[in-house]
Design an enzyme around this catalytic site. Structure first.
Site, short mmCIF file in Angstrom:
data_model
loop_
_atom_site.label_atom_id
_atom_site.label_comp_id
_atom_site.label_asym_id
_atom_site.label_seq_id
_atom_site.Cartn_x
_atom_site.Cartn_y
_atom_site.Cartn_z
N ASP A 1 -9.95 -10.46 16.36
CA ASP A 1 -11.02 -10.57 17.37
C ASP A 1 -10.66 -11.65 18.40
OD1 ASP A 1 -13.48 -10.47 18.62
OD2 ASP A 1 -14.54 -11.59 17.07
N HIS B 1 -9.03 -14.70 14.34
CA HIS B 1 -9.62 -15.46 15.46
C HIS B 1 -11.08 -15.71 15.07
CE1 HIS B 1 -6.12 -13.49 17.19
NE2 HIS B 1 -6.15 -14.36 18.19
N ASP C 1 -1.96 -20.25 14.61
CA ASP C 1 -2.18 -19.23 15.62
C ASP C 1 -2.45 -17.88 14.92
OD1 ASP C 1 -1.41 -17.06 17.44
OD2 ASP C 1 -0.92 -18.72 18.78
N GLY C 2 -3.54 -17.25 15.30
CA GLY C 2 -3.91 -15.99 14.65
C GLY C 2 -2.84 -14.92 14.77
N GLU D 1 -8.34 -20.54 13.27
CA GLU D 1 -8.97 -20.93 14.54
C GLU D 1 -8.13 -22.06 15.12
OE1 GLU D 1 -11.65 -19.90 16.63
OE2 GLU D 1 -10.68 -21.48 17.79
N SER E 1 -18.36 -14.35 12.30
CA SER E 1 -17.70 -13.48 11.31
C SER E 1 -17.26 -14.21 10.03
CB SER E 1 -16.51 -12.75 11.95
OG SER E 1 -15.61 -13.66 12.55
#
Ligand SMILES: C[S@@+](CC[C@H](N)C(=O)[O-])C[C@H]1O[C@@H](n2cnc3c(N)ncnc32)[C@H](O)[C@@H]1O
Length: 287
Positions: free
Chosen positions: A167, A41, A146-147, A121, A103
């Site tokens: 995250d 994320h 999708d994470g 993302e 990050s």
């Protein structure tokens, strides 16, 4: 999806999370073998602190702005240097801050030529911004996936060394459960990776349960992993929506990390405290 990280960029929770990311990657530099960072994320990458949203959120003013002005002991200065050098590199005009790296940009700055980054993302404008920030970068890949799908699919990486940062925005009610389950699926496939899970520490019941579940998964998979739990409270939690405490669960933490955090965290309590000194908890999570 309403979440936009720019409102929180550079706040106390980002500072703590990114210090830990930087210390883990510095540790991975100790061996020449390549590593991979998987950021499930990732966010937009670079945040404009002069933007309307960042000014409205204002969290960076009690976060990274205070850290840049704080005076640290020599050992803490040395431990924070890799992280703070990256923040400074995005603010070359200094000393006033105008930008904060998220990050994926912090991880990117700490890759050696042999290392790689995969960043997921799903929000279109954040993804576009991240693609721009990492344009033509052969070591970093921005993935439109999708994470939660990427998490088990991307492990183990070819390098068999590295860090998975999870995250999520915690917009949905079931995000604690998803985090525990997502971690368990990935860990079953790659039990020797380093995992870092971020969470908001608002409900003691929810955070304790998450820590127990993650520690249980880590312990019951072969080879068994240990789980370090860090919670940082910038202020006592009040009824308003503002986040006062955040947590990290770090599985398979580098052996040096706990001692480093024991050195660093006491010196963050004063600068990151809001209406009094902040407090932290650092312990081994147990099932
Ligand atoms: C807390 S922010 C990330 C902050 C970033 N990791 C950092 O430390 O700079 C969470 C991000 O996840 C994105 N997101 C939400 N759901 C997602 C999903 N299912 N897969 C990937 N990204 C997602 C949001 O758009 C948001 O940018």
């Amino acid at each position: 999806m309403n979440y936009r990280h720019v409102f929180h960029a550079g706040g106390f929770a980002d500072v703590i999370k990114h210090i830990v990311v930087a210390r883990i990657l510095v540790h991975l530099h100790e061996k020449p073998a390549a590593f991979r960072v998987i950021d499930t994320h990732a966010g937009a990458g670079l945040y404009d602190l002069t933007s309307e949203e960042a000014r409205r959120g204002g969290e960076w003013l009690t976060g990274i702005a205070r850290i840049m002005q704080a005076r640290f002991s020599e050992p803490v200065r040395a431990l924070l240097k890799p992280y703070l050098d990256i923040v400074r590199a995005f603010n070359p005009q200094g000393p006033a801050l105008v930008a904060y790296p998220g990050s994926p940009l912090i991880a990117r700055a700490l890759l050696r030529p042999q290392d790689r980054l995969a960043a997921c993302e799903v929000e279109p404008s954040a993804r576009r911004a991240l693609i721009d920030a990492l344009r033509k970068d052969r070591q970093a890949r921005v993935v439109d996936l999708d994470g939660w799908t990427a998490l088990p699919a991307f492990v183990p990486p070819n390098e068999r060394r590295g860090l998975v940062l999870i995250d999520p925005p915690f917009e949905k009610k079931d995000e604690f459960e998803r985090l525990a389950k997502g971690f368990a699926k990935a860990f079953a496939k790659w039990p020797t990776g380093i995992y870092m899970l971020w969470y908001p520490a608002k409900s003691r019941q929810a955070t304790d349960q998450l820590a127990r579940q993650v520690a249980q998964t880590a312990l019951s998979t072969e080879p068994a992993g240990k789980c370090l739990r860090l919670e940082f409270s910038a202020a006592p939690q009040t009824a308003d929506a503002r986040l006062a405490s955040s947590g990290l669960l770090i599985v398979n933490a580098p052996w040096t990390l706990q001692a480093e955090l024991k050195t660093i965290l006491p010196e963050l309590e004063k600068p990151l405290g809001q209406g009094g000194a902040a407090r932290f908890r650092l312990e081994r999570a147990r099932p």
